[in-house]
Design an enzyme around this catalytic site. Structure first.
Site, PDB file in Angstrom:
ATOM      1  N   SER A   1      85.062 -66.321 -60.296  1.00 15.84           N
ATOM      2  CA  SER A   1      84.556 -67.675 -60.092  1.00 15.84           C
ATOM      3  C   SER A   1      84.972 -68.185 -58.723  1.00 15.84           C
ATOM      4  O   SER A   1      85.843 -67.614 -58.075  1.00 15.84           O
ATOM      5  CB  SER A   1      85.058 -68.617 -61.181  1.00 15.84           C
ATOM      6  OG  SER A   1      86.394 -68.969 -60.895  1.00 15.84           O
ATOM      7  N   LYS A   2      84.324 -69.269 -58.344  1.00 26.81           N
ATOM      8  CA  LYS A   2      84.528 -69.852 -57.025  1.00 26.81           C
ATOM      9  C   LYS A   2      86.001 -70.108 -56.729  1.00 26.81           C
ATOM     10  O   LYS A   2      86.480 -69.884 -55.639  1.00 26.81           O
ATOM     11  CB  LYS A   2      83.775 -71.184 -56.997  1.00 26.81           C
ATOM     12  CG  LYS A   2      83.039 -71.449 -55.711  1.00 26.81           C
ATOM     13  CD  LYS A   2      82.460 -72.832 -55.795  1.00 26.81           C
ATOM     14  CE  LYS A   2      81.141 -72.937 -55.085  1.00 26.81           C
ATOM     15  NZ  LYS A   2      80.441 -74.166 -55.328  1.00 26.81           N
TER      16      LYS A   2
END
Ligand code: GLU
Length: 462
Positions: free
Chosen positions: A245-246
């Site tokens: 994820s980011k």
């Protein structure tokens, strides 16, 4: 196999092209190409509040950068609203869909009661017409949604191309909303109409969609549409074992482009992340296309390995012609406000063996176009009193020789002999002064790529 294979990638334009979507796109593309079929790009933009033109542009740019060419598209779902509404009208007429007038408060009250009884929260089908059932009076001012008549009983089973046989019971799912009051369809409905209209034969997508597939299969069947085959690809986990994820680093294709990765290396790395062909680690897209028949896809999550990606990229950089690297490195240099010149291909040739990215290559190249900084530590370690006279003698010698590699090499040798020094004792301080680091390729090759003027100026800083 009979009929033409048609695959698609259907990103939602609510952000950049995620690495997971890029990998699914690659598998879909390779599968279509392997079977001499067609690959379609569809933009699933029905989440109007979160979809942006900027995201669409980024997705298209990333697909182009990766070289994942498509035969049809981009097809935008929001341009197909009339078609979805047409199918909805047919389903309402056929009794496979119905209007539901529940308010959000009523739905929440139902869920609350279900939770209190320890049950799964499912729509209670209160507006579903059943022979003999009296429906509530249609309330005024409540715009209806359209719901799908999902079969209340029985199993939905499919043989997943990746995971094998999957069965989900219809009691686990409810009559989902397929059309919102504003006339915009929901994902599970639009995806079916599209996959049907676009004659998609094989759907590869992330396994977060497994729970959607029974609904989709039921809708296909209600429409009398042929079922595609489904292949649900496991998630990609970050270095820490959590979903990529980011928050855990770069997850967009764009970020890797900016960070100096080559598209061929990204494709190669992404391909191996969840698929294998024997022990092959490095292969071209053409090879992948010839091998990718949908088998050997991994059932378990893949682990993102930044070090391995960097290694793969380094192999590609090493093998890429200098003329191809040149514009990429020039673009990286421009980010540092440096305009390169005709020396750049030769600089690439000299340094590409030691670089994992074009950013690193630009880092080396920068020494040829901008001042270098010599650290105090390097100065203290390499620029000793003992070696200074030899450095000065080299500067003197180099001021008079023809400016080519062989003459420079001869000049260095003469100074070594005259000062009774071994090569590294002279080469290290010279490298530090010229390049700002003691680790470089051979000194004559490096010096010959500088102008005499720059070499003499930097050697004077001894
Ligand atoms: N728009 C969906 C997504 O981005 C597509 C899923 C699918 O391929 O069916 O997850």
């Amino acid at each position: 196999m009979t009929g033409k294979v048609r695959t698609r990638i259907a990103p939602s334009p609510t952000g950049f092209l995620h690495l997971g979507t890029a990998r699914t796109a690659l598998y879909s593309w390779a599968y279509a190409r392997h079977h001499k079929g067609e690959f379609v790009l569809r933009i699933e933009d029905t989440d109007v509040a979160r979809s942006t033109q900027d995201s669409t542009d980024q997705i298209l740019a990333s697909m182009r950068w990766l070289g994942l060419d498509y035969d049809e598209g981009p097809i935008y779902q929001m341009k197909r609203l009339a078609r979805y509404q047409e199918v909805i009208a047919q389903m309402l007429a056929a009794g496979t869909a119905y209007h539901c007038y529940c308010t959000p408060e009523e739905l929440e009250a139902t869920r609350e009661a279900q939770r209190a009884r320890g049950e799964k929260t499912l729509y209670d089908r209160r507006w579903r017409p059943v022979p003999g059932k009296v429906l509530p009076p249609v309330p005024e001012g409540v715009p209806p949604v359209v719901r799908f008549c999902n079969p209340p009983e029985g199993d939905v089973t499919w043989t997943d191309l990746v995971k094998g046989e999957i069965t989900i019971n219809n009691r686990e799912i409810d009559d989902l909303i397929i059309l919102r009051p504003d006339g915009v369809p929901t994902y599970n409905f639009a995806v079916v109409v599209d996959d049907w209209d676009m004659a998609i034969t094989h759907v590869f997508r992330g396994d977060e969609h497994i729970n959607n597939t029974p609904w989709q299969i039921n809708i296909f069947q209600a429409l009398g549409a042929p079922l595609p085959q489904f292949g649900h690809v496991p998630v990609i986990l970050g270095d820490d074992g959590q979903k990529l994820s980011k928050r855990r680093g770069a997850v967009s294709v764009t970020a890797y482009e900016q960070d100096g990765y080559l598209p061929e290396a990204m494709l190669n790395y992404l391909a191996r992340l969840g698929w294998s062909h024997g022990d092959d680690e490095l292969f071209t897209s053409e090879q992948m296309v010839s091998w990718f028949d949908g088998s050997h896809l991994s059932k378990s999550p893949a682990q993102w390995d930044a070090a391995k990606l960097a290694w793969v990229n380094a192999q590609y950089i090493k093998a890429t012609p200098d003329a191809t690297l040149e514009p990429l490195v020039a673009a990286q240099l421009r980010k540092r406000d440096i305009e390169a010149d005709e020396r750049l291909p030769a600089i690439c040739a000299l340094f590409k063996d030691r670089c994992e990215t074009t950013v690193a290559l630009a880092g080396w190249a920068a020494a040829f176009y901008a001042d270098v900084t010599v650290t105090e530590a390097d100065r203290a370690q390499h620029l000793t009193e003992a070696v200074r006279p030899a450095v000065a003698a080299l500067a003197d010698k180099l001021s008079g020789v023809p400016w080519d590699k062989a003459s420079i090499a001869a000049a260095i040798k003469e100074v070594l002999v005259a000062h009774a020094l071994k090569m590294p004792v002279l080469a290290m301080p010279v490298r530090v002064l010229i390049m700002g680091t003691a680790q470089t390729p051979s000194l004559d090759s490096v010096l010959s790529l500088f102008s005499r003027e720059t070499v003499l100026k930097r050697l004077k800083e001894v």
